[in-house]
Design a protein around this motif. Sequence first.
Motif, short mmCIF file in Angstrom:
data_model
loop_
_atom_site.label_atom_id
_atom_site.label_comp_id
_atom_site.label_asym_id
_atom_site.label_seq_id
_atom_site.Cartn_x
_atom_site.Cartn_y
_atom_site.Cartn_z
N VAL A 152 0.91 -1.36 -0.16
CA VAL A 152 -0.04 0.00 0.09
C VAL A 152 0.79 1.28 0.03
O VAL A 152 1.86 1.47 0.62
N THR A 153 0.61 2.18 -0.78
CA THR A 153 1.16 3.49 -0.75
C THR A 153 0.48 4.40 -0.20
O THR A 153 1.06 5.49 0.57
N ILE A 198 -7.82 2.77 -1.10
CA ILE A 198 -6.47 2.48 -1.09
C ILE A 198 -5.41 2.16 -2.25
O ILE A 198 -6.04 1.24 -3.22
N THR A 199 -4.48 2.87 -2.39
CA THR A 199 -3.69 2.80 -3.81
C THR A 199 -2.38 1.97 -3.24
O THR A 199 -1.79 2.20 -2.21
N ASP A 229 -10.04 -0.65 -9.34
CA ASP A 229 -9.49 0.41 -10.68
C ASP A 229 -11.06 0.65 -11.10
O ASP A 229 -11.07 0.61 -12.38
N GLY A 230 -11.94 0.88 -10.44
CA GLY A 230 -13.44 1.28 -10.92
C GLY A 230 -14.24 0.30 -11.62
O GLY A 230 -15.39 0.40 -11.60
N GLN A 231 -13.83 -0.94 -11.36
CA GLN A 231 -14.53 -2.15 -11.80
C GLN A 231 -15.16 -3.06 -10.66
O GLN A 231 -14.48 -3.22 -9.79
N GLY A 279 0.31 -0.69 -10.38
CA GLY A 279 -0.45 0.11 -9.18
C GLY A 279 -2.01 -0.18 -9.53
O GLY A 279 -2.45 -0.42 -10.49
N PHE A 280 -2.50 -0.09 -8.27
CA PHE A 280 -4.18 -0.22 -8.51
C PHE A 280 -4.65 0.48 -7.37
O PHE A 280 -4.06 0.73 -6.36
N ARG A 281 -5.86 0.63 -7.60
CA ARG A 281 -6.96 1.42 -6.54
C ARG A 281 -8.08 0.47 -6.13
O ARG A 281 -8.76 0.21 -6.97
N VAL A 282 -7.97 0.38 -4.76
CA VAL A 282 -9.37 -0.35 -4.45
C VAL A 282 -10.03 0.61 -3.66
O VAL A 282 -9.76 1.29 -2.74
#
Length: 486
Positions: free
Chosen positions: A51-52, A73-74, A99-101, A125-128
């Motif tokens: 996590v960043t 969370i990135t 990532d939006g999905q 990288g991804f976003r939750v």
Amino acid sequence: MIRRLVALAVVVAAVGTTSLAGAAQGHRSRPGSADPPDPYFPLLGNRGYDVTHYDLGLSFDPSDGALHGDATITATATTPLRRFNLDLVGMRVDAVRVDGQPARTRRTGGELLVRPAEQIPARQGFRVRVRYSGTPQPRTIPGIGAPNGWLRSDDGALTLNEPDGARTWFPANDHPSDKASYTFHIDVPEGLTALANGTLTGREDDGGRTTWTWDAPAPMATYLTQVVIGHLALEDEAPVDGVAIRHAYAPSVRADAASAAAATPEMMAFLSKWFGPFPFTTYGVIAPDSGVTGLAFEGQTFSVFAPDVFGQPREASTVLVHELAHQWFGDWVSPASWGETWLNEGFATYAEWLWADATLGVPIQRNVDAAYSGVTAAPNRSATHTGRSSMFSSGVYQRGALAVHALRVTVGDDTFTKILRTYLGRFGGTTASTEDFVGVASEIAGRDLGSFFTSWLGSGSPPPLPSGPQSAGASSPQKVLQVGQA
Ligand code: ARG
Ligand code: ZN
């Protein structure tokens, strides 16, 4: 120092009845599962990603204790991820997107399993985004009296996350081994203050509610995140060596708390002489009318104290310096595992002894002798790897501080401070283990201190104490201050 939490205005409920061992083994070996497993908490932390940043939207209703969360969370995948875990206990998960999905999810014990629509490639990288709601339930660890997590107070709430309470109020990779930066947006009824780590960057009123935005860019362990909601007045003081000072007090404790907190610049200057520059850009003393007693905790960039801490000025001064010392030992350098809390508490306790020697007229030898007698009387109480129920026991604090003192008088003050500063410089922003500390000490001292530390930190009778500085201020870098002679 014994921290007690009694008369707590919350119903304490242990959540998650799943056996730790049973739940852990089910997904230990798969990417995204619990790893590295902590010796005390096999379910804390998850592997497969780093996590960043946490962006935490929190909306709190003090009248019924309901919390609505919207966490983004990135993270970066460290391995191809078909699925991954977050730590979350209690709370209802309303929606999860990667990532939006929309993503599929499952809850087991304290784990939130997330299966994104598509596999995430390694190093991507991804976003939750997790939307969730409910009433957070504090946890108690058998053998440790104090509940941890999101605690309700008379007019708001405060968090005490050490060691595993963060996951009761936000989905997290809940282990110090994965530090990240944070942004908090906390929405509360107008008239209440909502504090969090770092710097206040926004405050917006809208329809009878206020959203407080706090930005905490320095790497931070989940257990050091801190939210305090209540009737609190912010008080800015002059910066100390470029560090912004902002305290916050409930009206009922303001007088005593402000008089104790007035020594903050002296304390920071004093500890800086031993440990090096203060590691963050802001600090403060937070004194909510929390409805709890005995609480003192070292949230990163500010410490939180229960009202009773301020009853006795000399006591208060000691507790304040203990929590301030944690900013270096615990917050800037955090323990690599929960078996090594002496790296926090041993140094924070030693800071108390140094401060009491320099300013309170208590010769350091008095604290050393008392700790030595205690350790001699209970030689089976080690400072490290004590077992989970004893992770905050006196062995960790007293034997830990004694080991620090033994090191100091063995290598001398110059080498001692060089060891501390090298350790802090090398591991600042991350975590360190006992082995890391012993490695630095041996390197700087120019000899192998492995068996030295085994005898001081492990169980068994402590070695004879080398003689050291005997009198007040003898080798301390500062003269005696007048601190609240009660
Ligand atoms: N780190 C705290 C201190 O300053 C102790 C926290 C104990 N945690 C707990 N859940 N009881 O000593
Ligand atoms: Zn402590």
